[in-house]
Motif scaffolding. Structure first.
Motif, short mmCIF file in Angstrom:
data_model
loop_
_atom_site.label_atom_id
_atom_site.label_comp_id
_atom_site.label_asym_id
_atom_site.label_seq_id
_atom_site.Cartn_x
_atom_site.Cartn_y
_atom_site.Cartn_z
N THR A 15 0.81 -1.22 0.00
CA THR A 15 0.00 0.00 0.00
C THR A 15 0.85 1.27 0.00
O THR A 15 0.49 2.25 -0.64
CB THR A 15 -0.96 0.03 1.20
OG1 THR A 15 -0.20 -0.07 2.42
CG2 THR A 15 -1.97 -1.08 1.13
N GLY A 19 1.69 1.66 -3.71
CA GLY A 19 0.51 2.48 -3.92
C GLY A 19 -0.75 1.70 -4.26
O GLY A 19 -1.69 2.25 -4.85
N TRP A 20 -0.77 0.42 -3.93
CA TRP A 20 -1.94 -0.40 -4.22
C TRP A 20 -3.05 -0.13 -3.21
O TRP A 20 -2.79 0.13 -2.04
CB TRP A 20 -1.59 -1.88 -4.16
CG TRP A 20 -0.61 -2.35 -5.17
CD1 TRP A 20 -0.10 -1.65 -6.22
CD2 TRP A 20 0.01 -3.63 -5.23
NE1 TRP A 20 0.78 -2.41 -6.93
CE2 TRP A 20 0.87 -3.64 -6.34
CE3 TRP A 20 -0.09 -4.78 -4.45
CZ2 TRP A 20 1.63 -4.75 -6.69
CZ3 TRP A 20 0.67 -5.87 -4.80
CH2 TRP A 20 1.51 -5.86 -5.90
N PRO A 21 -4.31 -0.23 -3.63
CA PRO A 21 -5.41 -0.12 -2.67
C PRO A 21 -5.38 -1.32 -1.71
O PRO A 21 -4.90 -2.40 -2.07
CB PRO A 21 -6.67 -0.16 -3.53
CG PRO A 21 -6.24 -0.19 -4.94
CD PRO A 21 -4.77 -0.39 -5.00
N PRO A 22 -5.88 -1.16 -0.49
CA PRO A 22 -5.85 -2.25 0.49
C PRO A 22 -6.45 -3.56 -0.02
O PRO A 22 -5.89 -4.63 0.22
CB PRO A 22 -6.65 -1.70 1.67
CG PRO A 22 -6.44 -0.22 1.57
CD PRO A 22 -6.40 0.08 0.10
N ALA A 23 -7.55 -3.50 -0.75
CA ALA A 23 -8.19 -4.72 -1.24
C ALA A 23 -7.26 -5.49 -2.19
O ALA A 23 -7.20 -6.72 -2.16
CB ALA A 23 -9.51 -4.40 -1.93
N VAL A 24 -6.53 -4.77 -3.03
CA VAL A 24 -5.60 -5.41 -3.96
C VAL A 24 -4.44 -6.02 -3.18
O VAL A 24 -4.02 -7.15 -3.45
CB VAL A 24 -5.09 -4.41 -5.01
CG1 VAL A 24 -3.99 -5.00 -5.86
CG2 VAL A 24 -6.25 -3.93 -5.88
#
Length: 81
Positions: A15, A19-24
């Motif tokens: 994250t 920079g990934w969203p939490p769900a990813v």
């Protein structure tokens, strides 16, 4: 490092650094997070340079294994159900 600390650090990498969203981040397998981090580090080194000596490139997975083995963690294979 406990399992909880290990997964928290992976979540921070996914994250924060990537920079990934939490769900990813939560849905991505560990080896893919490690590969993405390795790619990110390579990109940053290519852009900004590196203070490491040539030839001292140790794969990120190897570095992580060494660090976690010092803390007494071990790899646990997931059971397919």
């Amino acid at each position: 490092m406990s399992h909880a600390e290990f997964f928290a650090s992976l979540f921070k990498f996914a994250t924060g650094w990537l920079g990934w969203p939490p769900a990813v981040a939560l849905a991505t397998p560990i080896p893919q997070i490690e590969a993405a981090m390795e790619g990110r580090v390579e990109m940053l080194k290519a852009i900004f340079g590196s203070s490491e000596k040539p030839g001292s490139n140790v794969p990120l997975g190897t570095k992580l294994q060494a660090a976690f083995s010092l803390k007494g963690t071990r790899r646990v294979e997931r059971k397919n159900t």
